[in-house]
Design a protein around this motif. Structure first.
Motif, PDB file in Angstrom:
ATOM      1  N   LEU A  21      58.174  83.884  67.365  1.00 23.08           N
ATOM      2  CA  LEU A  21      57.501  83.596  66.096  1.00 23.08           C
ATOM      3  C   LEU A  21      57.541  82.110  65.758  1.00 23.08           C
ATOM      4  O   LEU A  21      56.561  81.548  65.249  1.00 23.08           O
ATOM      5  CB  LEU A  21      58.147  84.401  64.964  1.00 23.08           C
ATOM      6  CG  LEU A  21      57.752  85.870  64.843  1.00 23.08           C
ATOM      7  CD1 LEU A  21      58.412  86.484  63.617  1.00 23.08           C
ATOM      8  CD2 LEU A  21      56.242  86.027  64.755  1.00 23.08           C
ATOM      9  N   TRP A  22      58.678  81.441  66.021  1.00 18.50           N
ATOM     10  CA  TRP A  22      58.768  80.006  65.754  1.00 18.50           C
ATOM     11  C   TRP A  22      57.769  79.229  66.593  1.00 18.50           C
ATOM     12  O   TRP A  22      57.080  78.314  66.103  1.00 18.50           O
ATOM     13  CB  TRP A  22      60.190  79.503  66.010  1.00 18.50           C
ATOM     14  CG  TRP A  22      61.126  79.676  64.849  1.00 18.50           C
ATOM     15  CD1 TRP A  22      62.215  80.493  64.769  1.00 18.50           C
ATOM     16  CD2 TRP A  22      61.043  79.014  63.579  1.00 18.50           C
ATOM     17  NE1 TRP A  22      62.805  80.388  63.530  1.00 18.50           N
ATOM     18  CE2 TRP A  22      62.120  79.486  62.788  1.00 18.50           C
ATOM     19  CE3 TRP A  22      60.164  78.073  63.031  1.00 18.50           C
ATOM     20  CZ2 TRP A  22      62.332  79.039  61.481  1.00 18.50           C
ATOM     21  CZ3 TRP A  22      60.371  77.631  61.724  1.00 18.50           C
ATOM     22  CH2 TRP A  22      61.444  78.108  60.971  1.00 18.50           C
ATOM     23  N   VAL A  23      57.682  79.576  67.872  1.00 19.29           N
ATOM     24  CA  VAL A  23      56.711  78.910  68.751  1.00 19.29           C
ATOM     25  C   VAL A  23      55.295  79.154  68.247  1.00 19.29           C
ATOM     26  O   VAL A  23      54.474  78.225  68.167  1.00 19.29           O
ATOM     27  CB  VAL A  23      56.871  79.398  70.207  1.00 19.29           C
ATOM     28  CG1 VAL A  23      55.757  78.828  71.085  1.00 19.29           C
ATOM     29  CG2 VAL A  23      58.226  79.010  70.763  1.00 19.29           C
ATOM     30  N   PHE A  26      54.457  76.976  65.109  1.00 17.70           N
ATOM     31  CA  PHE A  26      54.144  75.571  65.384  1.00 17.70           C
ATOM     32  C   PHE A  26      52.773  75.422  66.048  1.00 17.70           C
ATOM     33  O   PHE A  26      52.014  74.505  65.732  1.00 17.70           O
ATOM     34  CB  PHE A  26      55.233  74.957  66.261  1.00 17.70           C
ATOM     35  CG  PHE A  26      56.528  74.709  65.543  1.00 17.70           C
ATOM     36  CD1 PHE A  26      56.553  73.992  64.365  1.00 17.70           C
ATOM     37  CD2 PHE A  26      57.720  75.212  66.034  1.00 17.70           C
ATOM     38  CE1 PHE A  26      57.735  73.757  63.689  1.00 17.70           C
ATOM     39  CE2 PHE A  26      58.919  74.993  65.368  1.00 17.70           C
ATOM     40  CZ  PHE A  26      58.926  74.269  64.187  1.00 17.70           C
ATOM     41  N   ILE A  27      52.449  76.326  66.973  1.00 16.18           N
ATOM     42  CA  ILE A  27      51.149  76.257  67.647  1.00 16.18           C
ATOM     43  C   ILE A  27      50.014  76.448  66.639  1.00 16.18           C
ATOM     44  O   ILE A  27      48.997  75.736  66.669  1.00 16.18           O
ATOM     45  CB  ILE A  27      51.068  77.323  68.758  1.00 16.18           C
ATOM     46  CG1 ILE A  27      51.991  76.937  69.928  1.00 16.18           C
ATOM     47  CG2 ILE A  27      49.631  77.481  69.255  1.00 16.18           C
ATOM     48  CD1 ILE A  27      52.069  77.989  71.019  1.00 16.18           C
ATOM     49  N   ASN A  28      50.172  77.393  65.731  1.00 15.10           N
ATOM     50  CA  ASN A  28      49.111  77.665  64.766  1.00 15.10           C
ATOM     51  C   ASN A  28      48.919  76.527  63.777  1.00 15.10           C
ATOM     52  O   ASN A  28      47.787  76.215  63.399  1.00 15.10           O
ATOM     53  CB  ASN A  28      49.402  78.977  64.028  1.00 15.10           C
ATOM     54  CG  ASN A  28      48.925  80.183  64.796  1.00 15.10           C
ATOM     55  OD1 ASN A  28      47.841  80.695  64.563  1.00 15.10           O
ATOM     56  ND2 ASN A  28      49.730  80.638  65.745  1.00 15.10           N
ATOM     57  N   VAL A 126      50.266  82.504  72.941  1.00 19.54           N
ATOM     58  CA  VAL A 126      50.944  83.207  71.851  1.00 19.54           C
ATOM     59  C   VAL A 126      50.825  84.718  72.036  1.00 19.54           C
ATOM     60  O   VAL A 126      51.804  85.459  71.875  1.00 19.54           O
ATOM     61  CB  VAL A 126      50.356  82.777  70.491  1.00 19.54           C
ATOM     62  CG1 VAL A 126      50.909  83.653  69.368  1.00 19.54           C
ATOM     63  CG2 VAL A 126      50.679  81.320  70.210  1.00 19.54           C
ATOM     64  N   ALA A 127      49.625  85.191  72.371  1.00 20.72           N
ATOM     65  CA  ALA A 127      49.422  86.628  72.564  1.00 20.72           C
ATOM     66  C   ALA A 127      50.289  87.162  73.701  1.00 20.72           C
ATOM     67  O   ALA A 127      50.836  88.271  73.621  1.00 20.72           O
ATOM     68  CB  ALA A 127      47.946  86.918  72.853  1.00 20.72           C
TER      69      ALA A 127
END
Length: 211
Positions: A21-23, A26-28, A126-127
């Motif tokens: 979720l943290w990754v 940040f990506i979003n 992410v997916a």
């Protein structure tokens, strides 16, 4: 009795889900900044819609992180909020596409295609991270649906860019924006339905716990 709201057959997610979720958060946030600028520059409704979606997803991931250690009741309530926000995003996109149809100015397809390709790489990553958690509670499922819909939306924006380039018309962009809005509405309804079922099951368990 206070522990009744945290009793559940679906326990809170572990550290692997938290790290994912943290990754994803940040990506979003990063992709929101990229797409909002590109959407304004290119005049693409579908890119602007995708940028708003990135912002909404970042907020959803933040909410998910905040309630991970809580009981099912709070996680389901968070999922309910996220489901409603996904549905609201869908309504916004449909309205924006309808308004833009009257302007009749086609977007710039090269910027659309390049940024959509970058967004697809980000969302596919992410997916892939979140795929293992797709069958969890409503909170975890909503996170998976967000990432899945984003990847589908990016593919659609790339197709729209090709359509705009080939036809010189803005209609491919508008049609894709409408598709993204429909996906958001569908996912939002699914998450709200599951969240309400989970909240109902918890309320049924309370008298048993009291006895």
């Amino acid at each position: 009795m206070p522990c009744c709201t945290s009793c559940s057959s679906t326990p809170p997610a572990g550290p692997r889900f938290r790290r994912a979720l943290w990754v994803a958060l940040f990506i979003n946030v990063a992709m929101f900044a990229v797409e909002i600028g590109a959407g304004i520059k290119s005049g693409s409704v579908s890119l602007l819609a995708d940028a708003v979606d990135f912002a909404g997803d970042a907020a959803n991931y933040g909410i998910s992180l905040a309630v991970l250690a809580m009981g099912l009741t709070w996680r389901s309530r968070a999922a309910l909020v996220k489901g409603l926000s996904m549905a609201a995003f869908g309504i916004f996109v449909v309205a924006k596409a309808g308004w833009s149809a009257f302007a009749g100015i086609p977007p710039e397809p090269l910027t659309m295609g390049v940024v959509a390709s970058l967004a697809l790489l980000a969302n596919a990553g992410v997916a892939l991270m979140l795929y293992a958690f797709r069958d969890g509670d409503a909170n975890m499922r909503s996170v998976w649906l967000c990432s899945r819909n984003d990847a589908i939306g990016n593919l659609a924006v790339m197709i729209a860019a090709a359509g705009v380039f080939g036809t010189g018309s803005g209609w491919p962009d508008l049609l894709v924006a409408l598709l993204m809005g429909a996906l958001a509405l569908s996912a939002g309804v699914a998450v709200v339905r599951q969240a309400r079922q989970e909240l109902g099951s918890v309320s049924v368990q309370v008298p048993t716990q009291i006895l």
